[in-house]
Motif scaffolding. Structure first.
Motif, mmCIF file in Angstrom:
data_model
loop_
_atom_site.group_PDB
_atom_site.id
_atom_site.type_symbol
_atom_site.label_atom_id
_atom_site.label_comp_id
_atom_site.label_asym_id
_atom_site.label_seq_id
_atom_site.Cartn_x
_atom_site.Cartn_y
_atom_site.Cartn_z
ATOM 1 N N THR C 88 0.843 -1.192 0.000
ATOM 2 C CA THR C 88 0.000 0.000 0.000
ATOM 3 C C THR C 88 0.883 1.248 0.000
ATOM 4 O OG1 THR C 88 -1.725 -1.148 1.229
ATOM 5 C CG2 THR C 88 -1.810 1.249 1.255
ATOM 6 N N GLU C 89 1.862 1.252 0.890
ATOM 7 C CA GLU C 89 2.750 2.413 0.982
ATOM 8 C C GLU C 89 3.589 2.562 -0.289
ATOM 9 O OE1 GLU C 89 5.741 2.446 4.128
ATOM 10 O OE2 GLU C 89 5.349 4.587 4.430
ATOM 11 N N LYS C 90 4.032 1.417 -0.811
ATOM 12 C CA LYS C 90 4.846 1.440 -2.032
ATOM 13 C C LYS C 90 4.058 2.073 -3.189
ATOM 14 C CE LYS C 90 7.699 -1.941 -4.516
ATOM 15 N NZ LYS C 90 7.948 -3.394 -4.597
ATOM 16 N N PHE C 91 2.799 1.706 -3.321
ATOM 17 C CA PHE C 91 2.008 2.261 -4.426
ATOM 18 C C PHE C 91 1.694 3.740 -4.182
ATOM 19 C CE2 PHE C 91 -1.721 2.674 -7.296
ATOM 20 C CZ PHE C 91 -1.051 2.357 -8.472
ATOM 21 N N LEU C 92 1.486 4.113 -2.914
ATOM 22 C CA LEU C 92 1.286 5.532 -2.598
ATOM 23 C C LEU C 92 2.513 6.342 -2.993
ATOM 24 C CD1 LEU C 92 -0.496 5.533 0.895
ATOM 25 C CD2 LEU C 92 -1.326 6.637 -1.196
ATOM 26 N N VAL C 93 3.691 5.779 -2.734
ATOM 27 C CA VAL C 93 4.922 6.470 -3.123
ATOM 28 C C VAL C 93 4.990 6.559 -4.649
ATOM 29 C CG1 VAL C 93 7.443 6.313 -3.146
ATOM 30 C CG2 VAL C 93 6.186 5.849 -1.025
ATOM 31 N N ILE C 95 2.532 6.641 -6.882
ATOM 32 C CA ILE C 95 1.620 7.602 -7.523
ATOM 33 C C ILE C 95 2.012 9.045 -7.206
ATOM 34 C CG2 ILE C 95 -0.321 6.004 -7.642
ATOM 35 C CD1 ILE C 95 -1.631 7.271 -5.330
ATOM 36 N N ASN C 96 2.796 9.230 -6.148
ATOM 37 C CA ASN C 96 3.205 10.591 -5.815
ATOM 38 C C ASN C 96 4.575 10.968 -6.360
ATOM 39 O OD1 ASN C 96 1.093 11.921 -4.172
ATOM 40 N ND2 ASN C 96 1.323 10.085 -2.927
ATOM 41 N N LEU C 103 2.438 3.370 -14.693
ATOM 42 C CA LEU C 103 2.822 3.032 -13.329
ATOM 43 C C LEU C 103 2.962 1.524 -13.152
ATOM 44 C CD1 LEU C 103 0.327 5.349 -11.394
ATOM 45 C CD2 LEU C 103 2.695 5.834 -12.024
ATOM 46 N N PHE C 108 0.067 -2.245 -6.461
ATOM 47 C CA PHE C 108 -1.386 -2.043 -6.366
ATOM 48 C C PHE C 108 -2.118 -3.381 -6.265
ATOM 49 C CE2 PHE C 108 -5.562 -1.712 -8.525
ATOM 50 C CZ PHE C 108 -6.193 -0.939 -7.568
ATOM 51 N N SER C 111 -1.861 -4.798 -2.882
ATOM 52 C CA SER C 111 -2.140 -3.930 -1.743
ATOM 53 C C SER C 111 -3.481 -4.246 -1.101
ATOM 54 C CB SER C 111 -2.137 -2.470 -2.190
ATOM 55 O OG SER C 111 -3.266 -2.217 -3.020
#
Lengths: 391, 84, 308
Positions: C88-93, C95-96, C103, C108, C111
């Motif tokens: 989850t954190e990896k995908f948040l990083v 997309i930001n 991507l 994702f 996650s």
């Protein structure tokens, strides 16, 4: 023992209550349009117009929360409207969500990444379980609360678990369904999978390219026959059957022959004690991805043989609302049962070459509809089917 | 061309988390997908699209185009040298 | 009765594939790490390369359970409080930080909470009922209750488990959103439950969850009464906190052994099962999961011969 539906509520991009949703279905008007918010403006989405604050105000909610929780509260409140809490009636809440309060935590996390100070308090809304606790609190339910998170089959699975909890006597009444707000996380996620259509989605069409995402929530109130004697509620539909099976084929793709889908549909028919011939309409999962619609079509052909009932995907109206879809579509099924509706599969032009299946193309009322089968398939191969019957 | 292939192998190992492999383990003409090759699957195919985009600026819009392009290091290198 | 046929845990204790985990358990002190088995023995390398800790733990514990029982699972019910945090954190990083439109999808895909149960079914080629529950500190209990319901409905070999993983980000929430003095840890416990006794020593008698502000002790008394016993009949209380320390014959606050993860009460079931193997005169163990305010999970475990 029968499980009755005694309440329902829905909010989606086509309307903020069940009446508005029915009007939109009738006028064949999709809720999918160019997004209006910063994270949706580049895409066609089934977006609910109002901001979180506006929603809290419009619906007199007592809590500020994630969009997922807020949409859930609105639909659950509509479903539970007129129902009274009573210590003698054990009432539970089961809600499905795919990413919980991600819509707010992703904003705080973005601040954190960019070195700005993030409001830590926002993260309390993040856990999926919290969204259900907030919805339960809004209704005053404090006995059994649970959250199902099986991606796009979550709401269908919540409905199924509610029925089983009622049958086992652990609950007398259950508020069940699912909710998901649009988030940058899920939009980016489905885009990364390259199953995100930049144009209007075309379920079951040969030229389909992928999904349009949507947001919303759909909830039902389930009661047993015994409970209805106490509450005096009028049954609006019967939850007749349910089934869940694992496709166990691939992390994201469905098996080409729709094996898991077939198992789920057969198992729901068997719980309901119905034959395939008894089904009058199928509300398909129909996401409009090349893989799902082909796999689901094969599954439907396997179960129904040569006499396939009218079927359609209403995701062409709402977009794919992920964990909420099974709840929203269960409400659509109840509307269809009670008014004899066949709901059109918007944007359909050309049958999938391999299957030749043609969905319902236009709206009609007054059909003789007694039993509706509704499919919800989640990625990870989580396949669920529920059957709703006329009282 | 041989530089390109060596770079590709290192990038493949990184993008797909093939920690146990070294570039020398990947033959130029060996199939990357399926049981005969490295055993890669459709998720890896999406990762290849990311690899081509981020390392070579090459866009592939339709994942189904990937099948032939990603067959082996040779076909990948061919495609890159023609489209860069 | 719901007989515990087999149980496996991967935790910060040396708990995996042990005859009796009490031979290995000691309160966690100072720096400690997840004690990981060699995952390659359970997961094909081609699949392993993508999997985060929570998925590795979950699949491995589940497969180790399947190896020990003859029948294929006919239902799988998994609980997780925060799910696949690493991905989850990896995908948040992603997309930001990634500017382009293309991507990487793997984080994702992995996650979502149901990746654990989904991967288990995929790996075991299991087509049965497959459910993922998430309810904060009661995630294990709600998954367990579904598993027990499956047995009531006639299922014979039900896999119930829970898993959570720690990421460094959680430290930022310590003291504000997460009140704990224990280290953030990871853990997975999976068990096979059945309505048939088999070679089991202990069974789960009942499990209850509530979300009210009712007094904990009153709820415990009512729960035990409904199960035809009282606090005097309980030989050991495994508790998330310390409320029952002075009232129990034996008392262990299980986070001292597990550290802090919200589905650690699943490991308490493992502790209870193996305790009953070691202490032949003890018959009933109560797990009191009062990790979070206004949420209470109660699980009663007893030696098989004990009546009611």
């Amino acid at each position: 023992m029968r499980i009755y539906v005694t309440g329902y509520g829905v909010i989606s991009s086509v309307g903020e209550n069940s009446e508005e949703n029915l009007l939109a279905l009738r006028s064949e008007k999709t809720g999918i349009k160019q997004g209006k918010k910063t994270y949706t403006e580049r895409f066609k989405v089934g977006e609910i117009h109002w901001s979180n604050d506006e929603l809290v105000q419009r619906f007199n909610l007592t809590q500020h929360a994630s969009r997922t929780a807020i949409l859930g509260m609105i639909a659950a409140k509509e479903a539970f409207n007129g129902h009274l809490l009573d210590p003698e009636i054990k009432t539970g809440l089961i809600s499905g969500t795919s990413v919980g309060g991600m819509d707010v935590s992703e904003i705080a996390y973005k601040d954190f990444l960019s070195g700005e100070s993030d409001d830590l308090n926002v993260y309390k809304n993040h856990p999926s379980g919290t969204t259900s606790e907030q919805i339960a609190k809004e209704l005053g339910i404090d006995g059994y609360v649970n959250t199902i998170s099986t991606a796009c089959s979550s709401a269908a699975n919540s409905i199924m678990l509610g029925a089983r909890m009622l049958l086992s006597g652990q609950l007398d009444r259950a508020v069940v369904g699912g909710t998901d707000g649009l988030s940058q996380f899920t939009i980016a996620g489905f885009r990364s999978l390259m199953i995100f259509d930049e144009e209007w989605c075309r379920p079951f069409d040969e030229t389909r390219k992928g999904i349009n995402l949507g947001e919303g929530a759909g909830f039902l109130v389930l009661e047993t026959e015994e409970t209805i004697k106490k509450t005096g509620k009028k049954p609006l539909a019967i939850l007749a059957g349910w089934g869940n099976a694992s496709d166990a084929y691939h992390q994201t793709a469905s098996s080409p022959e729709g094996y898991g889908a077939t198992l789920a549909m057969k198992s729901a028919l068997s719980v309901a004690g119905l034959k395939p011939d008894d089904i009058d309409y199928i509300n398909a999962h129909g996401t409009a991805t090349p893989n799902n619609d082909l796999s689901e079509s094969h599954g439907i052909k396997t179960v129904f043989g040569s006499s396939i009932p009218p079927f359609s995907s209403t995701k062409s109206y709402t977009g794919h609302t992920l964990a909420a879809s099974g709840g929203i579509e269960a409400v659509f099924a109840i509307l269809a049962l009670n008014k004899g509706l066949l709901l059109p599969n918007l944007n359909f032009k050309q049958a999938i070459e391999e299957t030749g299946l043609v969905p319902v193309k236009s709206y009609s009322e007054g059909n003789d509809i007694k039993h509706i089968l509704s499919n919800s398939f989640g990625f990870g191969g989580n396949n669920s089917t529920i059957i709703l019957s006329k009282v | 061309m041989s530089d390109l292939k060596e770079n590709l192998k290192a990038q493949i190992i990184e993008q797909l988390n093939l920690e146990d492999l070294t570039p020398a383990d990947i033959q130029d003409d060996a199939p990357l997908f399926g049981d005969q090759g490295l055993g890669l699957d459709s998720i890896d195919a999406l990762e290849f699209i990311v690899l081509l985009d981020s390392n070579y600026g090459i866009k592939i819009a339709d994942p189904s185009e990937g099948k032939e392009i990603f067959h082996s290091v040779n076909t990948l290198a061919d495609y890159i040298s023609k489209h860069q | 009765m719901y007989f515990i046929q087999h149980i496996e845990s991967i935790t910060h204790q040396d708990s995996f594939q042990k005859e009796n985990i009490w031979n290995e358990l000691k309160p966690l002190a100072g720096e400690n790490e997840l004690i990981s088995p060699d995952y390659k023995n359970y997961i094909p390398v081609a699949a392993l390369r993508r999997l985060s800790t929570i998925l590795r733990m979950g699949i491995t514990a589940a497969k180790a359970c399947q190896e020990k029982v003859p029948a294929e699972f006919d239902a799988i019910s998994v609980g997780t409080a925060l799910g696949c945090l690493t991905d989850t954190e990896k995908f948040l990083v992603t997309i930001n930080t990634v500017s382009g439109d293309v991507l990487s999808p793997t984080a994702f895909i992995q996650s979502t909470h149901n990746t654990i149960a989904g991967q288990i079914s995929l790996d075991l080629k299991n087509h049965a009922y497959n459910m993922t529950h998430t309810q904060n500190a009661l995630s294990f209990e709600v998954a367990l209750k579904d598993g027990l319901l499956c047995i009531d409905e006639g299922k014979h070999s039900v896999l119930v488990g829970a898993a959570d993983e720690a990421i460094p980000f959680l430290e930022r929430l310590r003291g504000s959103l997460i009140e704990t003095t224990y280290p953030f840890t990871s853990g997975a416990t999976f068990m096979v439950l059945s309505g048939e006794k088999g070679n089991s020593i202990a069974s789960i008698r009942a499990c209850n969850v509530s979300f009210s502000d009712k007094h904990t002790e009153t709820q415990v008394e009512q729960f035990l009464e409904a199960n035809h016993c009282s606090l005097q009949d309980v030989d050991l209380i495994l508790e998330a906190g310390f409320d029952f320390k002075s009232k129990a014959k034996n008392h262990i606050s299980f986070p001292e052994y597990t550290g802090f993860y919200q589905s650690a009460s699943a490991f308490a079931v493992h502790m209870a099962n193996d305790w009953l193997i070691n202490h032949v005169n003890d018959s009933r163990i109560l797990i009191v999961n009062n990790l979070e305010l206004n949420k209470l999970g109660l699980t009663l475990i007893s030696r098989n011969e004990v009546e009611a």
